[in-house]
Design an enzyme around this catalytic site. Structure first.
Site, mmCIF file in Angstrom:
data_model
loop_
_atom_site.group_PDB
_atom_site.id
_atom_site.type_symbol
_atom_site.label_atom_id
_atom_site.label_comp_id
_atom_site.label_asym_id
_atom_site.label_seq_id
_atom_site.Cartn_x
_atom_site.Cartn_y
_atom_site.Cartn_z
ATOM 1 N N ASN A 134 40.647 35.184 31.547
ATOM 2 C CA ASN A 134 39.688 34.151 31.700
ATOM 3 C C ASN A 134 39.280 33.818 32.713
ATOM 4 O OD1 ASN A 134 39.552 34.204 28.750
ATOM 5 N ND2 ASN A 134 39.670 32.146 28.658
ATOM 6 N N GLU A 151 35.198 48.999 28.301
ATOM 7 C CA GLU A 151 36.180 48.097 27.581
ATOM 8 C C GLU A 151 35.799 46.744 26.965
ATOM 9 O OE1 GLU A 151 39.602 47.478 30.045
ATOM 10 O OE2 GLU A 151 41.081 46.791 28.386
ATOM 11 N N GLY A 183 46.203 53.696 32.929
ATOM 12 C CA GLY A 183 47.346 53.263 33.904
ATOM 13 C C GLY A 183 46.397 52.699 35.379
ATOM 14 N N TYR A 184 45.978 51.488 35.053
ATOM 15 C CA TYR A 184 45.237 50.555 36.011
ATOM 16 C C TYR A 184 46.427 49.511 36.500
ATOM 17 C CZ TYR A 184 40.541 52.041 34.810
ATOM 18 O OH TYR A 184 39.411 52.564 34.651
HETATM 19 C C1 LIG Z 1 48.617 42.887 25.901
HETATM 20 C C2 LIG Z 1 48.533 43.353 27.237
HETATM 21 C C3 LIG Z 1 48.001 44.885 27.179
HETATM 22 C C4 LIG Z 1 47.976 45.519 28.371
HETATM 23 N N1 LIG Z 1 47.409 46.545 28.527
HETATM 24 C C5 LIG Z 1 47.037 47.372 29.643
HETATM 25 C C6 LIG Z 1 46.868 48.818 29.952
HETATM 26 O O1 LIG Z 1 46.862 49.199 28.968
HETATM 27 N N2 LIG Z 1 46.727 49.196 31.070
HETATM 28 C C7 LIG Z 1 46.410 48.464 32.112
HETATM 29 O O2 LIG Z 1 46.290 49.146 33.326
HETATM 30 N N3 LIG Z 1 46.716 47.040 32.249
HETATM 31 C C8 LIG Z 1 47.027 46.608 30.974
HETATM 32 N N4 LIG Z 1 47.514 45.173 30.813
HETATM 33 C C9 LIG Z 1 47.477 44.484 31.854
HETATM 34 C C10 LIG Z 1 46.173 43.472 32.254
HETATM 35 O O3 LIG Z 1 44.994 43.928 32.502
HETATM 36 C C11 LIG Z 1 46.617 42.505 33.390
HETATM 37 O O4 LIG Z 1 47.711 41.912 33.002
HETATM 38 C C12 LIG Z 1 45.731 41.656 33.780
HETATM 39 O O5 LIG Z 1 44.451 42.082 34.465
HETATM 40 C C13 LIG Z 1 46.383 40.236 34.630
HETATM 41 O O6 LIG Z 1 47.100 40.841 35.904
HETATM 42 P P1 LIG Z 1 48.685 40.226 36.036
HETATM 43 O O7 LIG Z 1 49.120 40.227 34.904
HETATM 44 O O8 LIG Z 1 48.809 40.979 37.269
HETATM 45 O O9 LIG Z 1 48.136 38.654 36.355
HETATM 46 P P2 LIG Z 1 47.778 38.092 37.760
HETATM 47 O O10 LIG Z 1 46.439 38.752 38.328
HETATM 48 O O11 LIG Z 1 49.059 38.032 38.599
HETATM 49 O O12 LIG Z 1 47.194 36.736 37.396
HETATM 50 C C14 LIG Z 1 48.127 35.434 37.394
HETATM 51 C C15 LIG Z 1 47.361 34.489 36.762
HETATM 52 O O13 LIG Z 1 46.683 34.211 37.899
HETATM 53 C C16 LIG Z 1 45.256 34.141 37.710
HETATM 54 N N5 LIG Z 1 44.312 34.653 38.805
HETATM 55 C C17 LIG Z 1 44.533 35.965 39.423
HETATM 56 N N6 LIG Z 1 43.512 36.232 40.228
HETATM 57 C C18 LIG Z 1 42.848 34.934 40.304
HETATM 58 C C19 LIG Z 1 41.645 34.470 40.948
HETATM 59 N N7 LIG Z 1 41.090 35.333 42.071
HETATM 60 N N8 LIG Z 1 41.160 33.368 40.588
HETATM 61 C C20 LIG Z 1 41.456 32.593 39.732
HETATM 62 N N9 LIG Z 1 42.606 33.039 38.923
HETATM 63 C C21 LIG Z 1 43.277 34.393 39.201
HETATM 64 C C22 LIG Z 1 44.989 34.962 36.522
HETATM 65 O O14 LIG Z 1 43.972 34.674 35.697
HETATM 66 C C23 LIG Z 1 46.306 34.796 35.689
HETATM 67 O O15 LIG Z 1 46.224 33.616 35.104
HETATM 68 C C24 LIG Z 1 47.784 44.752 29.646
HETATM 69 C C25 LIG Z 1 47.987 43.307 29.528
HETATM 70 C C26 LIG Z 1 48.174 42.679 28.407
HETATM 71 C C27 LIG Z 1 48.661 41.192 28.343
#
Ligand SMILES: Cc1cc2nc3c(=O)[nH]c(=O)nc-3n(C[C@H](O)[C@H](O)[C@H](O)COP(=O)(O)OP(=O)(O)OC[C@H]3O[C@@H](n4cnc5c(N)ncnc54)[C@H](O)[C@@H]3O)c2cc1C
Lengths: 357, 388
Positions: free
Chosen positions: B368, B244, B127-128
């Protein structure tokens, strides 16, 4: 795939030598002080008895400095061709660097053994060769000329003694001024057979050449990245270093992934060569295609991120860019090597049934 | 035979005899985008593995593992994939929480939780992420308050993989008033089966569901269930992320190789292999696969092998991008057929699922873009981004 202490020492020695002796002047000290030309030659033939991993280290350093020395043409191509052919008489002089060698191999812009059309005929007074060879590295100046030619029984390797009549050497101006090439024309030139099994010899030499060149490309690409990172940290626009802009940072991060992944590919090939792996051909094709593309991309980024400076003759960027182009084409293009991979992986070209458009 | 090879052959022999009978049908089931497949049966299989001592092999022996070396762990993952064994269900506990508890937990926490992970009796979720804390993980809003008999957790998590199957969640929450960014976060272990926890599945682009929204409303957990000091949760959470990106990805190239080989077979069957561009892309994919393997070998050989540093970002960017491109290539190999699903209700074929779900590879476990930031700032030493 880890370098030992002795490799680090070799690297340091080559790097500091290249810093002290610029340009072609490095060749003498490289061969005399480090024994670079004989590194991968067995001790009984006057070499150091090392192998592809040491060659990898030297090539990376030569690539970083874009050193215009005949290492690839002489110490890799000619020397390894003689070793593969089992003809060792010429090796001590090559290993010592007293003579340089050239392998006349490509024809009509192709390094594929099938492309060889040069002919060798055996008459009463021995072998005579006729044909034209392209892109012969260091071919204008080399003392020892080795030539791949077709006999009635197949591809073979020949030695054309220096001073033989009927050899015409045409030195070219190369776009990459640091890698001299020549066209050699043979017209009934007297020659000595050094190995009959030319297909095997050339295939093996090509694998080693691609492996060595891949290492050179990694070294050069790494240097491009270093210089570019240093530049964008210093160069200030809009009141901050341009390297703090994410568009620039991400481009360089991608370049880093490219360079390091190319390095993985090159190391994989060098280690496969050192282990005598039966999969060397595959790994060499992977390394040559991946490292060519990585170097080309990073050298291009280098010009872009240097702005106007990158477009000048003064700055080194163009030298890397030109070397990147030249070495991508040398020994076959990236797509050409992938085609070889596809041949094994997917099957012969044109074999798949046509699919409706 | 080296000890790694002995280990490999022991595991292979066990797998060969284990994946028979009731388990034979599980071959190739599950995995990203297909976690819903035969979940109960895969759980039973994994408990069977546990009973034979084949879970958590990388943990030290004193915690119920085998103390397997990195090489042995890679061999394990390779053999597992080579056998086409079903995707693991307990990986979050085994690979993320387990190592975290071993590094940061108390003896009591290790005694309480490690056996359940090892035996696969208790599944965990992570739960992050929150609606406002994805890439910007330090923006977590979920709060936890300490009272007389434990912690009370309130907030929302999102994208929580397998929360609907899990008994426990490890999460980061803000503890204490006035805490900001990385400060004042705590790493808590919270039971899922209680009135204060609601799990709502999120339907994914494949039409299936494996991640969820999780709502905590004064959910309870014991006073002992904080890992590390209260307020020191950021450090612990970052360590978990390091795990991870570590060993578990080293064996995955075997599965990738299988996918590529099947795609080549399809290209041969349907004639796509006659297209020179497709041939080139297949060969390019294969080249990338070799590089993934060599990247992994280098990571293993490197001094930092035990705890992958920022260099792990190279691997992540490389394989994630590679896999996404494989999905695109698969659709080009499928041609017009790729437009049609197998049937209602939205039953996609394997290639369609690969194409769609591989888009997630470049997002989860640090997108990425975030990996690029890590490389640019921590490896190349470029100036830091201005941050709020
Ligand atoms: C299949 C799947 C399983 C997952 N499982 C888990 C889980 O079990 N537990 C959990 O806690 N999370 C989980 N996640 C969440 C995952 O860690 C997040 O989706 C991820 O960290 C991206 O965060 P966000 O979705 O809020 O996108 P955002 O952070 O809103 O990003 C949106 C876009 O902006 C870009 N971006 C954001 N910040 C920056 C920056 N500083 N510089 C450049 N670009 C940036 C991102 O790369 C992305 O392209 C899961 C995600 C997926 C897809």
């Amino acid at each position: 795939m880890r370098f030992g202490e002795e490799h680090q020492e070799l690297r340091t020695a080559v790097r500091s030598l290249l810093a002290r002796h610029e340009g072609a002047a490095a060749w003498g000290p490289l061969t005399r002080q480090i024994g670079a030309a004989g590194l991968a030659v067995p001790e009984e033939h006057g070499g150091a008895g090392c192998g592809p991993v040491e060659v990898h280290v030297v090539m990376e350093e030569l690539g970083r400095a874009l050193a215009p020395v005949p290492y690839l043409g002489s110490a890799v191509l000619a020397t390894q061709a003689l070793l593969a052919a089992g003809d060792t008489g010429l090796l001590p002089a090559l290993a010592e660097g007293r003579t340089t060698g050239a392998l006349a191999w490509a024809e009509n812009g192709s390094w594929r053994p099938e492309a060889v059309r040069a002919r060798a005929v055996c008459g009463a007074d021995g072998w005579r060769i006729t044909g034209v060879k392209d892109h012969v590295l260091d071919g204008a100046d080399a003392d020892v000329l080795l030539v791949a030619a077709r006999t009635e029984t197949g591809l073979a390797l020949f030695h054309v003694p220096s001073g033989a009549a009927g050899v015409e050497r045409e030195a070219h101006t190369t776009m990459d001024l640091t890698r001299p090439q020549a066209t050699l024309r043979f017209d009934g030139t007297e020659a000595r057979a050094v190995g009959a099994d030319g297909d095997r010899v050339l295939a093996h030499v090509r694998d080693l050449a691609c492996t060595a060149l891949a290492a050179e490309q990694v070294g050069a690409a790494e240097r491009c990245l270093e210089l570019t990172v240093a530049h964008v940290r210093d160069r200030v626009q809009f009141g901050r270093p341009v390297g703090s802009f994410q568009a620039v940072k991400h481009r360089l991060a991608d370049a880093f992934v490219r360079v390091e992944s190319a390095r993985s590919a090159a190391l994989g090939a060098s280690w496969a060569a050192a282990d005598g792996s039966p999969d060397l051909s595959r790994y060499a094709a992977v390394a040559k295609s991946a490292c060519s593309e990585a170097f080309s991309a990073v050298a291009g980024d280098m010009i872009q991120l240097h702005g106007g400076i990158g477009i000048t003759w003064e700055h080194d960027a163009h030298r890397y860019f030109k070397r990147a182009h030249g070495s991508a084409q040398l020994f076959g293009s990236p797509a050409g090597h992938r085609d070889r991979i596809a041949e094994v992986l997917v099957g012969p070209r044109g074999a798949g049934a046509e699919r409706p458009a | 035979m080296s000890s790694t090879e002995k280990f490999r052959s022991e595991f292979r022999t066990w797998l060969r005899s284990g994946l028979t009978g009731e388990f034979a049908a599980l071959k190739g089931r599950g995995g990203p985008g297909r976690e819903h497949e035969a979940f109960a049966e895969r759980l039973a299989w994994e408990r069977h593995m546990a009973a034979a001592g084949w879970t958590c092999i990388g943990w030290p022996q004193e915690y119920g593992g085998r103390g397997a070396t990195l090489e042995e762990q890679v061999a394990f993952h390779e053999e597992y994939a080579l056998a086409d064994a079903p995707a693991r269900v307990g990986h979050i506990g085994e690979q993320l929480l387990g190592p975290t508890l071993i590094a940061f937990g108390t003896d009591g926490q290790r005694d309480r939780f490690l056996p359940g992970i090892r035996s696969v009796e208790e599944l965990w979720c992570q739960g992050y992420s929150e609606p406002d804390a994805g890439s910007d993980l330090a923006n977590v809003r979920t709060r936890a308050e300490r009272d007389a008999d434990g912690w009370s957790v309130t907030g929302q998590k999102i994208w929580t993989s397998l929360a609907h199957e899990s008994q426990w969640c490890f999460l980061v929450a803000r503890t204490g008033p006035g805490t900001h960014r990385h400060e004042g976060l705590s790493y808590l272990l919270v039971p899922m089966d209680q009135p204060g926890v609601e799990v709502r599945p999120i339907t994914q682009l494949t039409g299936t569901s494996e991640f969820n929204e999780v709502f905590f409303d004064a959910a309870r957990t014991g006073a002992d269930n904080v890992v590390g000091e209260p307020g020191d949760g950021w450090r612990v959470a970052m360590a978990t992320l390091g795990f991870e990106r570590g060993v578990s990805t080293l064996g995955q190239q075997v599965g990738f190789r299988r996918e590529l080989e099947e795609l080549i077979a399809l290209a041969r069957r349907n004639g796509a292999a006659g297209d020179p561009l497709i041939r080139d892309r297949l060969a390019r994919a294969w080249t990338g696969l070799e590089i993934i393997r060599f990247n992994a070998l280098r990571m293993l050989d490197g001094a930092a092998a035990g705890a992958p540093g920022p260099e792990a970002s190279i691997s992540k960017i490389y394989w994630a991008t590679w896999h996404r491109e494989l999905g695109e290539l698969a659709m080009d190999v499928c041609g017009a057929d790729g437009m049609l699903a197998d049937g209602a209700p939205y039953d996609l074929g394997d290639w369609q699922r690969l194409f769609l779900f591989s888009r997630a590879d470049t997002i989860y476990a640090g997108s990425n873009e975030i990996q690029r930031n890590i490389i640019a700032e921590r490896v190349l030493g470029l100036p830091k981004e201005a941050r709020a």
